[in-house]
Design a protein around this motif. Sequence first.
Motif, short mmCIF file in Angstrom:
data_model
loop_
_atom_site.label_atom_id
_atom_site.label_comp_id
_atom_site.label_asym_id
_atom_site.label_seq_id
_atom_site.Cartn_x
_atom_site.Cartn_y
_atom_site.Cartn_z
N UNK A 113 0.83 -1.19 0.00
CA UNK A 113 0.00 0.00 0.00
C UNK A 113 0.87 1.25 0.00
N UNK A 114 0.31 2.31 -0.53
CA UNK A 114 1.05 3.57 -0.58
C UNK A 114 1.05 4.23 0.80
N UNK A 115 2.04 5.08 1.03
CA UNK A 115 2.08 5.88 2.23
C UNK A 115 1.35 7.19 1.96
N UNK A 116 0.75 7.76 3.00
CA UNK A 116 0.02 9.01 2.87
C UNK A 116 0.78 10.13 3.58
N UNK A 117 0.94 11.24 2.88
CA UNK A 117 1.57 12.43 3.46
C UNK A 117 0.57 13.57 3.32
N UNK A 118 0.24 14.22 4.42
CA UNK A 118 -0.76 15.29 4.38
C UNK A 118 -0.36 16.45 5.27
N UNK A 119 -0.85 17.62 4.92
CA UNK A 119 -0.63 18.79 5.76
C UNK A 119 -1.51 18.72 7.00
N UNK A 120 -1.03 19.33 8.08
CA UNK A 120 -1.76 19.24 9.36
C UNK A 120 -1.97 20.59 9.99
N UNK A 121 -2.00 21.65 9.18
CA UNK A 121 -2.25 22.98 9.73
C UNK A 121 -3.74 23.22 9.75
N UNK A 122 -4.30 23.45 10.95
CA UNK A 122 -5.74 23.61 11.11
C UNK A 122 -6.13 25.03 11.49
N UNK A 123 -5.20 25.96 11.38
CA UNK A 123 -5.52 27.37 11.58
C UNK A 123 -5.73 28.02 10.21
N UNK A 124 -6.34 29.20 10.23
CA UNK A 124 -6.66 29.85 8.95
C UNK A 124 -5.43 30.49 8.33
N UNK A 125 -5.18 30.31 7.01
CA UNK A 125 -5.93 29.45 6.12
C UNK A 125 -5.57 27.98 6.35
N UNK A 145 -15.62 20.71 3.75
CA UNK A 145 -14.92 21.92 4.19
C UNK A 145 -15.62 22.55 5.39
N UNK A 146 -16.95 22.63 5.33
CA UNK A 146 -17.70 23.22 6.43
C UNK A 146 -17.51 22.43 7.71
N UNK A 147 -17.49 21.11 7.58
CA UNK A 147 -17.27 20.26 8.76
C UNK A 147 -15.89 20.51 9.35
N UNK A 148 -14.88 20.61 8.49
CA UNK A 148 -13.51 20.86 8.96
C UNK A 148 -13.41 22.22 9.64
N UNK A 149 -13.97 23.25 8.99
CA UNK A 149 -13.92 24.59 9.58
C UNK A 149 -14.71 24.65 10.88
N UNK A 150 -15.89 24.01 10.88
CA UNK A 150 -16.74 24.05 12.07
C UNK A 150 -16.09 23.38 13.26
N UNK A 151 -15.52 22.20 13.05
CA UNK A 151 -14.87 21.48 14.15
C UNK A 151 -13.67 22.26 14.68
N UNK A 152 -12.87 22.80 13.77
CA UNK A 152 -11.67 23.53 14.20
C UNK A 152 -12.04 24.82 14.93
N UNK A 153 -13.11 25.50 14.47
CA UNK A 153 -13.56 26.69 15.19
C UNK A 153 -14.12 26.32 16.56
#
Length: 376
Positions: A211-223, A252-260
């Motif tokens: 399986x492939x490895x996953x690399x993702x950004x983890x910044x949850x502040x705006x932007x 997107x709304x779910x991500x923004x809502x949870x982080x806020x």
Amino acid sequence: MEVRPATNPDDVTRVTFSTKSDPADRDLTVFINPYSGEVTNTLPTFGEWLPVRSWFDDLHRTLFLGDVGRLYSELAASWLWVLAASGLSIWVFRRVRKGRRRTLVIPTREAKGRGRLMGWHGALGVWLALGMLFLSATGLTWSQYAGTNVGNLREALDWTTPSAAAALPENTEVPEIAEQELPAALERAAESARDEGLDGIIKIVPAESGEAWTVSQAQRSWPEKQDSISVNPATGEVLSRVDFADWPLAAKLARWGVDAHMGLLFGAANQIVLGALAIGIIFMILWGYRMWWLRRPTTRAARSSYLRPPGAGRTPTRVAIFVIALLGVGADLFAPALGGSLILFLAVDLALGAFIRRRASRPDSTERKHRSTSVR
């Protein structure tokens, strides 16, 4: 396992993994000096949260009462929007009836005692209504029962959060990454992510062989920075990519809502607003109890009449009972904590009303004794 490479020269690398000795919802995070390989610290974590934040998260989710506390938190979140919306409706109807449509939302200064408290309670409730609705909606998205239904609905409507493909293309063979080769594979994955423009904090999630490895950004502040790629760990080849800009609007709304909701989206400003909202809700609750205390029955006769339903002598119509019960059943299918408690309240109210009416229809013991003596 998850690896967060050091972002700045003086940062450490975080490696998070689970062990058999840890609780099911807890991981172990090791902090490593990226230059010497020295372990600088080891801490238990909940998701990405370190012990202090994990403690507050447990307090918020369960009140340290386990599943019972989590159900109570969901019950509170389920009713918060109902109370906020109903309180706002009462305030609006009263303003319209009194012809005060354009007046500012301020507490009544002329009133005294309980009336003054009602003015403060109502005015503050209007200012906080939108925040309470937001807290309720975002809190329910990851609750135990309603959150599961929200997730199922999002999946049915294809509103889920997309992810980079984990499977490798056909005819692609990846040799098993030996333990001594793991640092080099991690370095290749990080370099591929940087080449793809994934800046800031990133996390690498190694996968099983094939399986492939996953690399993702983890910044949850705006932007928000939530772009992700999948890579071949043996070569560093980028196999797929998903950008945050391409997420469905609901995701997107779910991500923004949870982080806020968690005070992450706008940093300190976000946390100050949440703190003020929490303090305001606490004052509203205290004023509510105080208003009840000032109006509480203090004599036996008053307590007897106090238990009678509003408009004693009138009973809810069968249509009203059916509608409320139907709403409870409908709510129970999507938000069990709300629907179940509504049905329970309805049953208790009907039983209490029937008991009070039967009791009121019977002559008291003194009257029965007088009648018995008269007959003799």
